[in-house]
Design an enzyme around this catalytic site. Structure first.
Site, PDB file in Angstrom:
ATOM      1  CB  SER A   1      -6.527  -1.318   7.304  1.00  0.00           C
ATOM      2  OG  SER A   1      -6.950  -2.727   8.075  1.00  0.00           O
TER       3      SER A   1
ATOM      4  CB  THR B   1      -1.440  -0.105   0.578  1.00  0.00           C
ATOM      5  OG1 THR B   1      -1.541  -1.179   1.127  1.00  0.00           O
ATOM      6  CG2 THR B   1      -1.798   1.514   1.560  1.00  0.00           C
TER       7      THR B   1
END
Length: 586
Positions: free
Chosen positions: A450, A378
């Site tokens: 998340s 990410t």
């Protein structure tokens, strides 16, 4: 349903990794400035930061720059994100004062039922859930780029994508993290001919310092620039994507690609000690968890506590938020997510009442079954422009290099986001977090994330922050928010040491140096199990350092901009420039 009484009873210039970059206008003690004196961008790669400024200097706004930075990161950070993945864009339009959350998260293919991910013994087939075509959900990032450019930008998409196209065609120097990441995933990457064509173009794996050119990805970006949504989700690129997935045994359909939709959602907002926090709503779990943790912690004056006491209370807030994440959060288009309850001050007060200030609460005390409620992977970048527009963007392909699969002729490395679903109830995913029915896969459903792009707004300061890091994203953003609330500058926030607890396993992970020996000893005496990288405890799961936080901050009293880039990432860059507002550009 009603929230049970039991649950309530149980009821959070130029800069590289040096001192914060700063650009200030004259008159440092002047009243609040209406506009920043320039623009600030912090991203995980200096070439992406430069791409954002290139677009700003052509008259673009923060949203055009967000498209440019996002696309450039998709080229230079295939280890972390790309056109084959998805992302969340948290945007603030200064002219209207409006905040909007643009959800470009990936979606589950219809064929990807839970049964597809079970081995002969009925257990989770982790190879299928994390590698290759069955691990890949329908990408959302290309549609997100088109949406942001067309609805919020002021430049043509081809202008904002031009830096990324150039980087893909001409290449960029391989950096150490990319070389290491490829080595870790090499066995999977080299299963697929399309992936080998990109990363073994010279016959050998990528080596630090060599140029990595991606001509197929350049052509895919050009198609997106010319034809917008149809350039990726329909036509020649879509046909190549489908053919590549099917050749490896996957079952995407043309209809699923063509019907992908970006969703605009209302951001989650709440208050913490004079700051308005604007953050990600579901299908991100991050915003709800952040609201729970901060509102639990608002009951104490953390700055007055000693380090061990502060860490103990923060860990206990993490424990409770992650327990709720496990059971209640999912795609709001498919399940009822009780955001109003979970993110409320009253619910946080109930959680706070269950914390013993001197003793850890064993995670087993909290039921392992849902309580009745009525309900390095990410990347992130942060932008503030000279008009006061801002963007917090987190994007991903999930694990390192996603699924490892590049459909031939596209240059697009597909995600492995199917692993973010609860493919088997109660079975942890690659990040060790579990889920149940709320996050089970269904056709078109978005996996729980998340990712937590966040704005902080006070009368004096505005901050934009976020980070990669799997389930640790949420706790890293929490610690960053607490850092700004303590008065730290942007670079100090980016450099803060990190620790993490996610309910199960009942272990506190910590970076090197996060706790002094004295603090660690006190936490253990309180009943916490610590997993420290120096080998003091337990499983050895903690790495020495984690995350890649990128943040920018505008001090409205002194009319100064700051940028902070994570010192853990040597190729990141936070930069502040005197880029004038667009209407002042000739």
């Amino acid at each position: 349903m009603r929230l049970s009484a039991r649950l309530l009873a149980l009821a959070f210039l130029f800069l590289s990794a040096a001192p914060a970059a700063l650009l200030a206008a004259d008159g440092g003690d002047a009243p609040q400035a209406a506009r920043p004196p320039g623009a600030a961008i912090a991203s995980a790669h200096e070439l992406a930061t430069a791409a954002g400024f290139e677009v700003l200097e052509q008259g673009g706004n923060a949203f055009d720059a967000a498209v440019a930075v996002s696309a450039a990161l998709s080229v230079v950070e295939p280890i972390s994100s790309g056109l084959g993945g998805g992302g969340f864009f948290l945007l603030h339009d200064a002219a209207s004062g409006r905040d909007v959350f643009v959800d470009a998260r990936e979606t589950a293919p219809a064929a990807a039922t839970p049964e597809r991910y079970r081995d002969a013994n009925g257990k989770l087939d982790r190879d299928r859930s994390q590698n290759g075509p069955w691990s890949a959900a329908i990408p959302g990032l290309p549609a997100g780029l088109v949406h942001v450019a067309e609805k919020y930008g002021r430049l043509p998409l081809k202008t904002s994508l031009a830096p990324a196209i150039r980087l893909a065609r001409e290449g960029f120097p391989v950096y150490a993290r990319l070389e290491r990441g490829y080595a870790a995933r090499r066995q999977v990457m080299e299963r697929y001919p399309g992936t080998r064509a990109v990363f073994l173009a010279g016959g050998k794996p990528p080596v630090e310092g060599q140029l990595l050119r991606q001509p197929d990805l350049a052509r895919t970006l050009e198609a997106l620039a010319e034809r917008g949504f149809d350039g990726f989700y329909r036509g020649p690129v879509a046909k190549k994507l489908l053919a590549g997935v099917r050749a490896e045994g996957g079952q995407w359909t043309a209809e699923e690609l063509a019907s992908y939709q970006v969703h605009e959602r209302e951001p989650l907002r709440f208050w913490y000690r004079g700051w308005e926090i604007v953050t990600a709503p579901p299908p991100s779990s991050g915003g709800v968890a952040l609201a729970q943790m901060l509102q639990v912690l608002a009951g104490w004056n953390l700055s007055s506590l000693d380090p061990a006491q502060r860490a103990h209370l923060t860990i206990e807030s993490m424990r409770r938020a992650f327990r709720d994440r496990t059971f209640y959060l999912g795609d709001p288009g498919f399940v009822h997510v009780p955001v109003e309850v979970l993110a409320s001050r009253d619910y946080a007060a109930g959680l706070r009442s269950t914390i013993n200030p001197q003793k850890a609460t064993p995670s087993d005390v909290f039921s392992g079954l849902p309580t009745p409620l009525e309900d390095e992977e990410t990347t992130h970048f942060s932008i503030i422009d000279a008009e006061g527009n801002r963007a917090a963007v987190t994007q991903t392909v999930n694990l390192l290099f996603g699924s490892g699969l590049v459909p031939p002729g596209t240059g697009v490395l597909l995600n492995n986001e199917m692993d973010d679903f609860a493919l088997l109830p109660g079975q942890p995913n690659a990040f060790g977090v579990m889920g149940y029915e709320a996050n089970a896969p269904e056709p078109g459903k978005r996996p729980l994330s998340s990712m937590t792009p966040t704005f902080m707004v006070s009368p004096d300061r505005v901050a934009v922050l976020g980070t990669p890091g799997g389930s640790r994203i949420i706790t890293m953003v929490l610690l960053g928010v607490l850092g700004y609330a303590d008065g730290l500058d942007a670079q100090a926030v980016a450099a803060l040491p990190r620790y993490h607890h996610q309910w199960q396993p009942d272990v506190v992970e910590a970076e090197t140096g996060a706790f002094s020996p004295e603090v660690a000893a006190r936490l253990r005496a309180m009943g916490h199990t610590l997993d420290l990288p120096d080998g003091e405890v337990s499983s050895g799961a903690s790495s020495h350092f984690w995350g890649n936080l990128q943040t920018v901050m505008w001090d409205r009293r002194g009319n100064a901009l700051q940028g902070g880039t994570d010192p853990r990432n040597p190729v990141g860059k936070a930069e502040v420039r005197l880029v004038r507002a667009a209407e002042a550009v000739p």
